[in-house]
Design an enzyme around this catalytic site. Sequence first.
Site, mmCIF file in Angstrom:
data_model
loop_
_atom_site.group_PDB
_atom_site.id
_atom_site.type_symbol
_atom_site.label_atom_id
_atom_site.label_comp_id
_atom_site.label_asym_id
_atom_site.label_seq_id
_atom_site.Cartn_x
_atom_site.Cartn_y
_atom_site.Cartn_z
ATOM 1 N N HIS A 87 0.829 -1.216 0.000
ATOM 2 C CA HIS A 87 0.000 0.000 0.000
ATOM 3 C C HIS A 87 0.864 1.268 0.000
ATOM 4 C CE1 HIS A 87 -3.892 -2.081 0.820
ATOM 5 N NE2 HIS A 87 -3.109 -2.950 1.401
ATOM 6 N N ASN A 160 -10.250 -2.885 2.562
ATOM 7 C CA ASN A 160 -9.954 -2.883 1.128
ATOM 8 C C ASN A 160 -11.246 -2.665 0.350
ATOM 9 O OD1 ASN A 160 -7.199 -3.350 1.265
ATOM 10 N ND2 ASN A 160 -7.375 -5.562 1.009
ATOM 11 N N TYR A 374 0.767 -4.358 12.230
ATOM 12 C CA TYR A 374 0.615 -2.918 11.990
ATOM 13 C C TYR A 374 1.369 -2.064 13.005
ATOM 14 C CZ TYR A 374 -2.613 -4.035 8.272
ATOM 15 O OH TYR A 374 -3.149 -4.521 7.110
HETATM 16 FE FE1 HDE Z 1 -2.460 -4.885 5.413
HETATM 17 N N1 HDE Z 1 -0.651 -4.102 5.907
HETATM 18 N N2 HDE Z 1 -1.807 -6.709 5.931
HETATM 19 N N3 HDE Z 1 -4.211 -5.730 4.745
HETATM 20 N N4 HDE Z 1 -3.107 -3.111 4.815
HETATM 21 C C1 HDE Z 1 -0.293 -2.811 5.793
HETATM 22 O O1 HDE Z 1 0.788 -1.537 7.448
HETATM 23 C C2 HDE Z 1 -0.710 -6.965 6.666
HETATM 24 C C3 HDE Z 1 -4.561 -7.037 4.823
HETATM 25 C C4 HDE Z 1 -4.359 -2.780 4.388
HETATM 26 O O2 HDE Z 1 -3.131 3.438 4.022
HETATM 27 C C5 HDE Z 1 1.024 -2.502 6.450
HETATM 28 O O3 HDE Z 1 1.111 0.665 7.846
HETATM 29 C C6 HDE Z 1 -0.641 -8.371 6.994
HETATM 30 C C7 HDE Z 1 -5.971 -7.211 4.607
HETATM 31 C C8 HDE Z 1 -4.420 -1.392 4.044
HETATM 32 O O4 HDE Z 1 -1.511 3.264 5.489
HETATM 33 C C9 HDE Z 1 1.420 -3.847 7.062
HETATM 34 C C10 HDE Z 1 -1.736 -8.939 6.404
HETATM 35 C C11 HDE Z 1 -6.452 -5.959 4.384
HETATM 36 C C12 HDE Z 1 -3.148 -0.885 4.294
HETATM 37 C C13 HDE Z 1 0.281 -4.749 6.638
HETATM 38 C C14 HDE Z 1 -2.470 -7.898 5.754
HETATM 39 C C15 HDE Z 1 -5.340 -5.044 4.472
HETATM 40 C C16 HDE Z 1 -2.352 -1.982 4.790
HETATM 41 C C17 HDE Z 1 2.020 -1.838 5.548
HETATM 42 C C18 HDE Z 1 -2.132 -10.397 6.376
HETATM 43 C C19 HDE Z 1 -7.891 -5.555 4.069
HETATM 44 C C20 HDE Z 1 -2.666 0.524 4.054
HETATM 45 C C21 HDE Z 1 2.100 -0.389 5.975
HETATM 46 C C22 HDE Z 1 -2.461 -10.927 7.602
HETATM 47 C C23 HDE Z 1 -8.827 -5.847 5.106
HETATM 48 C C24 HDE Z 1 -2.922 1.423 5.217
HETATM 49 C C25 HDE Z 1 1.288 -0.308 7.160
HETATM 50 C C26 HDE Z 1 -2.480 2.832 4.888
HETATM 51 C C27 HDE Z 1 -1.034 -1.849 5.198
HETATM 52 C C28 HDE Z 1 0.226 -6.038 7.009
HETATM 53 C C29 HDE Z 1 -3.658 -8.153 5.008
HETATM 54 C C30 HDE Z 1 -5.506 -3.639 4.258
HETATM 55 C C31 HDE Z 1 2.779 -4.385 6.667
HETATM 56 C C32 HDE Z 1 0.450 -9.031 7.781
HETATM 57 C C33 HDE Z 1 -6.754 -8.528 4.640
HETATM 58 C C34 HDE Z 1 -5.626 -0.647 3.494
HETATM 59 O O5 HDE Z 1 1.441 -3.791 8.460
#
Ligand code: HDE
Length: 703
Positions: A87, A160, A374
């Site tokens: 993202h 999402n 996060y």
């Molecule tokens: Fe994320 N995801 N994600 N994700 N995600 C990040 O956090 C992660 C997942 C989502 O505009 C990171 O600050 C893991 C699902 C958004 O700043 C990180 C898993 C969904 C954003 C991270 C998922 C999301 C992130 C990277 C699997 C939808 C952007 C930077 C378990 C429900 C937020 C940050 C923004 C961002 C990890 C799966 C949505 C690395 C480990 C499912 C919208 O922490």
Amino acid sequence: MARKTKESPAAATRIHDQTLIRGNGGELHQLAEGDTPVLTTAQGGPVSDDQNTLKVGARGPSLIEDFHFREKIFHFDHERIPERVVHARGYGAHGYFETYESLAAYTRADLFQRAGEKTPAFVRFSTVAGSKGSFDLARDVRGFAVKIYTREGNWDLVGNNIPVFFIQDAIKFPDVIHSVKPEPDRAFPQAQSAHDNFWDFISLTPESMHMIMWVMSDRAIPRSYRFMEGFGVHTFRFLNAEDESTFVKFIWKPKLGLQSVLWNEAVKINGADPDFHRRDLWQAIQSGNFPEWELNVQLFDQAFADSFDFDVLDPTKLIPEEILKPIPVGRLVLDRMPDNFFAETEQVAFMTQNVPPGIDFSNDPLLQGRNFSYLDTQLKRLGSPNFTHIPINAPKCPFAHFQQDGHMAMRNPVGRTNYQPNSRGEGPREDPVRGFRSFREEVAAPKMRLRPESFADHYSQARQFYNSQTGPEQKHIAMALTFELSKVEEPVIRERMVAHLLNVDEALGAAVADKLGMEKLPKPADAAVPPRDDLPASPALSIIENGPASFAGRKLGVLVSNGCDGDVLTALQAAFAKEKAIVELIAPKVGGVETKDGTKIPAHHMIDGGPSVLFDAVALVLSEEGADRLLREATARDFVADAFAHCKFIGFTPAAAPLLAKAGIAPDADEGLTVLEGSASVSAFVEQCRKLRLWAREASVKL
Ligand code: HDE
């Protein structure tokens, strides 16, 4: 002359405000109108020369003593922070959440207690795979992350625009992301899933098939953030004052309805305007057309969860809206762009574990993993455990704790006592009544690494999604799969994918195999659970079925030339303004044109810079001479040919007919072409544009 002024908290956070400068005692001075602030170093020293380094003579070597130069370059060298690992490319805006009715029966979350209450919010939309500088219209999932600054702490709903995910267990997240990112030995392709690594991983991960259907659908190429839904994905819990639990799923629904672009359009938009989505949000908010979403909840109890076809903890499954009706509980309005992109949009730190009392987690293994990730990622990106001191991340409610020190500490507890319990009665203490409490769930089971059997059906909802799409949408899914797999070099990966598709829909699998030039169909993939045939279509899953009833918020592009009919132009502008749509003019020169009655009108784009892919519908308001000149311009022909191929509605003055002909379009080719002559024709054109596209045309246009 500078006047002394009292320092207000707002002013303190705005020392870059050009009308304020600091005095010797740190006090702020308001500059009188017309005064220019004196340039200073970061230490506050006035600078005499910012054009030349300190040197020995005019042509001699530079001196290390030049502290102003060194400070300036030092700071510049450190301007970047690590981009988000996923993202990375995103765009944010401020707004508010307004509660419709009290939800006290279900949740004690403070923001849901009082009807009509407005709570400040910040939203960041994003793509997942591309780096920070990538283009907006990649085929990708869009992040829809909302931070609501409630009176009892920040609530981050980090969702999402797709209600399911690729994987069922957080431990697979690094793998799915590694596979979609540029391949490590060659560092391409950027912001694309169309390559071997991604499809290799996916073809070996049947649980991703439902998500793949969504990502290959037009959901992954939205027309704008304003026209897409948002989903919390996981099942959460509401807890009321009695600590009774209700399961909840969150859905954001855009007021303007759903809309996407076509893949052929997306590819061209990325070249014409890589910031297409950013610009769209910026323009909408700056012009006062504040985007709006309704927050809907799907509420259910344990009995529903037990009787539902799939496990509500499985993030690769959704609960169809026809089975569990979403209830609107509030609205989100975005009405202000950040003052500074870096300070706010780049530094905002969303965290799934930010939930206020009254909202709790379920045991969804993806959510549980995210709750670790996060917090961890913010330390890497923002570099200090004090990232909550950054204004965009700080709560807007009173807060008090004994956390102290660390890099960039902006505020530490004051006084002698920085611990509790303490015998001085100083500082904050916990509150068992107001404080956050987890749902008291009984958990007793052996420690193990095991996927539950209830997560084993990987194809039935993929099939249901496909069956819920309209004809054009199904065709787009087949085209997207064909495109993506055509970029895969290893035939065995293509075959493995087709084997999965045959389980989703036999005809889809066969069509993709045929378009890929596969001579023999593979055997359908082994399925842990046979795909079901009995899940009824869910119209809520189609974009076309959930489009708008008006052209509001959309854009009309009008191609104009010298000598054109000013009355038609004025009528178009008035009619589309009434529809709450935007009208932009495209002319041979950006300086504009002179209408036949001699009125000069400036243009928004020159023809090379304003292709029709940037608009939702187009009109050609040309004079005979103007049309004649444009016949020789390839971009003018493309303007018309693309608009037609992309099934857009086209209005044209009779003199523009030769330009249509040059693009191979008969002026009466279909009902999507309207001759603009008189006000009735303009109304008819607006009426047509409300349908957004003439899908019937698609069958006759091969993209
Ligand atoms: Fe994320 N995801 N994600 N994700 N995600 C990040 O956090 C992660 C997942 C989502 O505009 C990171 O600050 C893991 C699902 C958004 O700043 C990180 C898993 C969904 C954003 C991270 C998922 C999301 C992130 C990277 C699997 C939808 C952007 C930077 C378990 C429900 C937020 C940050 C923004 C961002 C990890 C799966 C949505 C690395 C480990 C499912 C919208 O922490």
